[in-house]
Design a protein around this motif. Sequence first.
Motif, short mmCIF file in Angstrom:
data_model
loop_
_atom_site.label_atom_id
_atom_site.label_comp_id
_atom_site.label_asym_id
_atom_site.label_seq_id
_atom_site.Cartn_x
_atom_site.Cartn_y
_atom_site.Cartn_z
N ALA A 19 -1.25 5.02 4.38
CA ALA A 19 -2.23 3.77 4.75
C ALA A 19 -2.11 3.07 5.89
O ALA A 19 -3.34 2.30 6.38
CB ALA A 19 -2.15 2.61 3.82
N GLU A 34 -5.06 0.33 2.11
CA GLU A 34 -6.01 1.06 1.46
C GLU A 34 -6.74 2.64 2.80
O GLU A 34 -7.53 2.02 3.33
CB GLU A 34 -6.61 1.77 0.57
N GLY A 56 0.70 -1.07 -0.06
CA GLY A 56 0.15 -0.12 0.29
C GLY A 56 0.56 1.13 -0.07
O GLY A 56 1.92 1.31 0.41
#
Length: 359
Positions: free
Chosen positions: A37, A204, A33
Amino acid sequence: MLRIERLIKKEGSFCLGPLDLSARAGEYFVLLGPSGAGKTLLLEILAGFKRPDGGRIFLDGRRIDTLPIQKRRIGYLCQGDTLFPHLTVRENISYGLRFHRVPRGTWDEKVEEMAGETGIMHLLNRKTRGLSGGERQRVALARMLVIDPACLILDEPLTGMDEILKQDILGLLLHLHSRGRTFIHVTHDPREATAVASKIAIMEDGRITQEGPPRQLLLRPETEFAARFAGMRNFFPVRVASGRKRGSRERVTVLVRGKDGARPLSAPAYYVDGAGAMFMVLDETRVVVSETGVARPGGNTLEGVVKGISPAYFGKAALIVDAGFEIHASGRGTDRFPPGSRVFLWWPDEAMKFHKKTA
């Protein structure tokens, strides 16, 4: 086995979780990520540097989120250089044993065992301030391994390394993993993730948006973020006008939202599962560029204008073509058209993949 259940942690306006995650014993699990994140925050909670606001963490069936750092049996390799420059390599490695209160009489044997496994036996009596970047990372790994952790967590372990050094350390990590150790490895680089992972989870905004084996994740992303982050450039929200029909020769209309309205494409009916909102992935390596329309059965043909050239991916650069929506094309003919050229694009049906929106 590492298991995380409904983990939550709030820091300012950021919220990690609720998060459920598990890694099997002996698995090489990668968290992939971008910055921000929540990957490092999650690792700090696993290691015991921060307490979660809710949820539970189990390692080999034992709850550990309530235990102090030295009782968790987790090795943590954090970002940056944490070696002590005034100490020798031997003293740096044995520091972990001192912190975890391992009996002094076993230190030499344990240190030399880990130095041998990480290839730094010849450096034991040297100070760390004169070591190369690769040597320093090997020392840090040995210091983490010497406490015999049940799980090793690595926070961006290849940051700042050149390509040759990255390959050297990746090789070492795979060697260490081959001994049956469980790894949790954080990175923002999809290539790094796929080089080592047996399973990848994409993070995310504090959540896991998709997880699975690398090939599954890269070939069948479940969100636009996952596709973009995995390097897919032709990933489009679409609407299928009608669902599956009998007969493999029938086709359905697929509407792609463009800047001037929806652009219709067609696909075999059996390619899609039902109707409505979906994602379409188009393999850029199968998109052929020509000066005139390609007269072939099936597939799709669109006319557009070359806007520019994108960086290399899948081994070569791709043309960016405005066909009402942006398409990256790196199939045949892409090396003949400068920006501003009017071109035709064609791709076969099998270059398209469809799946339902899940996020």
